[in-house]
Design a protein around this motif. Structure first.
Motif, mmCIF file in Angstrom:
data_model
loop_
_atom_site.group_PDB
_atom_site.id
_atom_site.type_symbol
_atom_site.label_atom_id
_atom_site.label_comp_id
_atom_site.label_asym_id
_atom_site.label_seq_id
_atom_site.Cartn_x
_atom_site.Cartn_y
_atom_site.Cartn_z
ATOM 1 N N LYS A 19 0.807 -1.218 0.000
ATOM 2 C CA LYS A 19 0.000 0.000 0.000
ATOM 3 C C LYS A 19 0.838 1.264 0.000
ATOM 4 O O LYS A 19 0.598 2.183 -0.794
ATOM 5 C CB LYS A 19 -0.947 0.000 1.204
ATOM 6 C CG LYS A 19 -1.851 1.225 1.242
ATOM 7 C CD LYS A 19 -2.782 1.196 2.444
ATOM 8 C CE LYS A 19 -3.641 2.452 2.473
ATOM 9 N NZ LYS A 19 -4.556 2.473 3.650
ATOM 10 N N ASP A 20 1.841 1.342 0.862
ATOM 11 C CA ASP A 20 2.614 2.577 1.018
ATOM 12 C C ASP A 20 4.089 2.421 0.659
ATOM 13 O O ASP A 20 4.832 3.406 0.665
ATOM 14 C CB ASP A 20 2.518 3.086 2.461
ATOM 15 C CG ASP A 20 1.091 3.431 2.852
ATOM 16 O OD1 ASP A 20 0.405 4.074 2.037
ATOM 17 O OD2 ASP A 20 0.666 3.034 3.951
ATOM 18 N N GLN A 109 1.550 1.124 -5.399
ATOM 19 C CA GLN A 109 1.306 2.472 -5.914
ATOM 20 C C GLN A 109 2.595 3.168 -6.360
ATOM 21 O O GLN A 109 2.532 4.141 -7.115
ATOM 22 C CB GLN A 109 0.636 3.329 -4.830
ATOM 23 C CG GLN A 109 -0.702 2.792 -4.353
ATOM 24 C CD GLN A 109 -1.770 2.897 -5.422
ATOM 25 O OE1 GLN A 109 -2.086 3.985 -5.886
ATOM 26 N NE2 GLN A 109 -2.308 1.761 -5.830
ATOM 27 N N LEU A 253 1.978 10.614 -2.138
ATOM 28 C CA LEU A 253 1.065 9.595 -1.605
ATOM 29 C C LEU A 253 1.241 9.394 -0.108
ATOM 30 O O LEU A 253 0.404 8.787 0.547
ATOM 31 C CB LEU A 253 1.281 8.255 -2.341
ATOM 32 C CG LEU A 253 0.233 7.165 -2.115
ATOM 33 C CD1 LEU A 253 -1.114 7.617 -2.679
ATOM 34 C CD2 LEU A 253 0.667 5.875 -2.780
ATOM 35 N N SER A 254 2.341 9.901 0.444
ATOM 36 C CA SER A 254 2.657 9.635 1.846
ATOM 37 C C SER A 254 1.680 10.349 2.782
ATOM 38 O O SER A 254 1.143 11.403 2.453
ATOM 39 C CB SER A 254 4.075 10.103 2.164
ATOM 40 O OG SER A 254 4.998 9.393 1.354
#
Length: 254
Positions: A19-20, A109, A253-254
């Motif tokens: 995800k991250d 991502q 995105l963080s």
């Protein structure tokens, strides 16, 4: 065990990072590199750079793509030598496209493809474009880069302190690749077998290929003055620059 390699993770550990996290895909080739270097140079260099970048940015590294697109006499002439295992352009593009599709389906991502074989890049770019041509959002995002475009120009004088720099195409099995291998995998370097080559590549392409178009050694330029110290200079600089642009591009995105 190296925790940065996804093949060492369970599927639950892998899923938690998607995800991250940042996924790094090394891309190389299996290709001749003269008398003094092994067939796996590009894959070895890509894998080692990927691991060091992963350590820097907290990413993970996918299995290395060890087969790549064929090189021409002006940049290696791999198909003319035993041991070079090439993929056709459509095959390589489909391979990268399929792999990216799977990783994106898993939820990644942030993906960076780290290439160490020049001839791969157009086909990797094609695969990325086909998948992400009409984006709806800023992410997922795929970046493509290599190590040679991320060397500061002022370092070239330190690397080519005894021998003239004649361009990246002629660095096939020459000073930079030999120095990187002396730093990453010195046990695989047979410097005593290197040829002090100075090749003037053809300014055209010829089909079918024939062996008069390049030196019989497979080296395009001399590896004289290569060293592990120069390899470290390259690695430290490249890892810092790549880590910097990954942090910048993926920070949204963080």
């Amino acid at each position: 065990m190296n925790a940065y390699l996804i093949q060492n993770l369970t599927w639950k550990e892998y899923q938690a990072k998607a995800k991250d996290g940042i996924l790094i895909i090394p891309a190389g080739s299996t290709e001749q590199h003269g008398f003094h270097l092994p067939l796996g140079v590009d894959a070895i260099i890509a894998s080692n750079f990927a691991l060091r970048v992963a350590e820097k940015v907290g990413g993970v590294v996918a299995p290395t793509l060890t087969y790549g697109y064929k090189s021409q006499p002006s940049s290696g002439g791999g198909p003319l030598f035993p041991g070079t295992i090439d993929l056709n352009g459509a095959t390589f593009t489909s391979l990268v496209k399929d792999i990216l599709t799977e990783f994106l389906a898993d939820g990644w991502q942030k993906i960076f493809i780290l290439d160490a074989h020049y001839e791969n890049e157009a086909f990797i770019a094609e695969a990325c474009d086909l998948i992400l041509r009409n984006p709806k959002n800023a992410f997922p995002k795929v970046l493509l880069g290599n190590w040679w475009d991320n060397i500061d120009p002022d370092l070239l004088a330190k690397i080519f302190d005894e021998v003239e720099f004649r361009g990246w195409a002629l660095e096939h099995a020459a000073i930079t690749e030999t120095s990187l291998m002396m730093y990453f995998a010195p046990e695989l370097v047979h410097q005593e077998l290197s040829i002090d080559e100075s090749f003037n590549p053809p300014t055209y392409q010829c089909f079918p290929l024939h062996d008069s178009l390049l030196p019989s050694s497979g080296s395009l330029y001399t590896a004289r003055s290569s060293s592990a110290d120069k390899g470290k200079i390259i690695v430290d600089n490249v890892v810092e620059k790549i880590s910097s642009f990954l942090t910048k591009e993926f920070s949204e995105l963080s």
